[in-house]
Design a protein around this motif. Structure first.
Motif, PDB file in Angstrom:
ATOM      1  N   GLU A  20       0.835  -1.209   0.000  1.00  0.00           N
ATOM      2  CA  GLU A  20       0.000   0.000   0.000  1.00  0.00           C
ATOM      3  C   GLU A  20       0.867   1.255   0.000  1.00  0.00           C
ATOM      4  O   GLU A  20       0.563   2.231  -0.690  1.00  0.00           O
ATOM      5  CB  GLU A  20      -0.928   0.012   1.217  1.00  0.00           C
ATOM      6  CG  GLU A  20      -2.102  -0.923   1.114  1.00  0.00           C
ATOM      7  CD  GLU A  20      -3.089  -0.475   0.049  1.00  0.00           C
ATOM      8  OE1 GLU A  20      -3.321   0.741  -0.088  1.00  0.00           O
ATOM      9  OE2 GLU A  20      -3.618  -1.356  -0.646  1.00  0.00           O
ATOM     10  N   ALA A  21       1.956   1.233   0.776  1.00  0.00           N
ATOM     11  CA  ALA A  21       2.852   2.390   0.821  1.00  0.00           C
ATOM     12  C   ALA A  21       3.458   2.653  -0.559  1.00  0.00           C
ATOM     13  O   ALA A  21       3.529   3.803  -1.006  1.00  0.00           O
ATOM     14  CB  ALA A  21       3.954   2.166   1.850  1.00  0.00           C
ATOM     15  N   LEU A  22       3.863   1.586  -1.241  1.00  0.00           N
ATOM     16  CA  LEU A  22       4.431   1.753  -2.576  1.00  0.00           C
ATOM     17  C   LEU A  22       3.403   2.246  -3.589  1.00  0.00           C
ATOM     18  O   LEU A  22       3.692   3.107  -4.420  1.00  0.00           O
ATOM     19  CB  LEU A  22       5.050   0.439  -3.050  1.00  0.00           C
ATOM     20  CG  LEU A  22       6.324   0.016  -2.326  1.00  0.00           C
ATOM     21  CD1 LEU A  22       6.746  -1.373  -2.773  1.00  0.00           C
ATOM     22  CD2 LEU A  22       7.428   1.022  -2.582  1.00  0.00           C
ATOM     23  N   ALA A  40      -1.411  14.904  -4.661  1.00  0.00           N
ATOM     24  CA  ALA A  40      -0.074  14.353  -4.433  1.00  0.00           C
ATOM     25  C   ALA A  40       0.277  14.398  -2.955  1.00  0.00           C
ATOM     26  O   ALA A  40       0.846  13.444  -2.415  1.00  0.00           O
ATOM     27  CB  ALA A  40       0.961  15.125  -5.250  1.00  0.00           C
ATOM     28  N   ALA A  41      -0.066  15.487  -2.287  1.00  0.00           N
ATOM     29  CA  ALA A  41       0.228  15.603  -0.854  1.00  0.00           C
ATOM     30  C   ALA A  41      -0.566  14.574  -0.047  1.00  0.00           C
ATOM     31  O   ALA A  41      -0.031  13.958   0.891  1.00  0.00           O
ATOM     32  CB  ALA A  41      -0.081  17.015  -0.369  1.00  0.00           C
ATOM     33  N   SER A  47       1.081   7.338   1.954  1.00  0.00           N
ATOM     34  CA  SER A  47       2.229   6.464   1.743  1.00  0.00           C
ATOM     35  C   SER A  47       3.136   6.453   2.963  1.00  0.00           C
ATOM     36  O   SER A  47       3.600   5.391   3.391  1.00  0.00           O
ATOM     37  CB  SER A  47       3.011   6.948   0.514  1.00  0.00           C
ATOM     38  OG  SER A  47       4.196   6.205   0.376  1.00  0.00           O
ATOM     39  N   HIS A  48       3.355   7.621   3.529  1.00  0.00           N
ATOM     40  CA  HIS A  48       4.201   7.712   4.722  1.00  0.00           C
ATOM     41  C   HIS A  48       3.578   6.955   5.889  1.00  0.00           C
ATOM     42  O   HIS A  48       4.268   6.244   6.624  1.00  0.00           O
ATOM     43  CB  HIS A  48       4.422   9.186   5.082  1.00  0.00           C
ATOM     44  CG  HIS A  48       5.341   9.382   6.228  1.00  0.00           C
ATOM     45  ND1 HIS A  48       4.889   9.599   7.501  1.00  0.00           N
ATOM     46  CD2 HIS A  48       6.697   9.366   6.301  1.00  0.00           C
ATOM     47  CE1 HIS A  48       5.918   9.723   8.308  1.00  0.00           C
ATOM     48  NE2 HIS A  48       7.033   9.591   7.603  1.00  0.00           N
ATOM     49  N   ALA A  49       2.276   7.090   6.051  1.00  0.00           N
ATOM     50  CA  ALA A  49       1.580   6.394   7.153  1.00  0.00           C
ATOM     51  C   ALA A  49       1.677   4.877   6.978  1.00  0.00           C
ATOM     52  O   ALA A  49       1.949   4.153   7.954  1.00  0.00           O
ATOM     53  CB  ALA A  49       0.124   6.828   7.220  1.00  0.00           C
TER      54      ALA A  49
END
Length: 115
Positions: A20-22, A40-41, A47-49
């Motif tokens: 999911e992050a990728l 995008a933000a 992605s960071h989470a």
């Protein structure tokens, strides 16, 4: 982490979180290229989470912890052969310094009596 430890069993939840992050990172990049900066933000935050939840997964953290005894068992055989000659040399230097100090004191004492 997984590449560093190839014999490690990766739980399904962890693999899904990493996937999911990728995918969120890929979506963030595509949105940034298209000029949709708000999207995008949002994707980058997601992605960071997901990456953080995968990295700090309880099963991974427990595999990364090595007790102090294991570290000693690994490093003592490596450094002991190196430290033994160093300590032996240090002892010789201390003995030489003590002898030299005694001889210098004796020489000064004899020189003082001769005058």
């Amino acid at each position: 982490v997984v590449k560093a430890m190839p014999e490690m069993d990766v739980p399904k939840a962890l693999a899904e979180a990493a996937g999911e992050a990728l995918s969120e990172a890929r979506l963030a990049r595509e949105a940034a290229v298209d000029g949709r900066l708000e999207d995008a933000a949002v994707h980058a935050r997601n992605s960071h989470a997901h990456a953080e939840s995968a990295f700090f997964h309880p099963q991974i953290i427990s595999l990364l912890y090595f007790p102090q005894e294991y570290k000693l068992a690994v490093y003592i055989p490596l450094f002991l052969p190196t430290l033994f000659p160093l300590f032996t040399g240090l002892m010789w230097d201390v003995k030489f310094y003590v002898r030299r100090t005694r001889c210098a004191a004796e020489h000064r004492r004899r020189a003082g009596k001769a005058e």
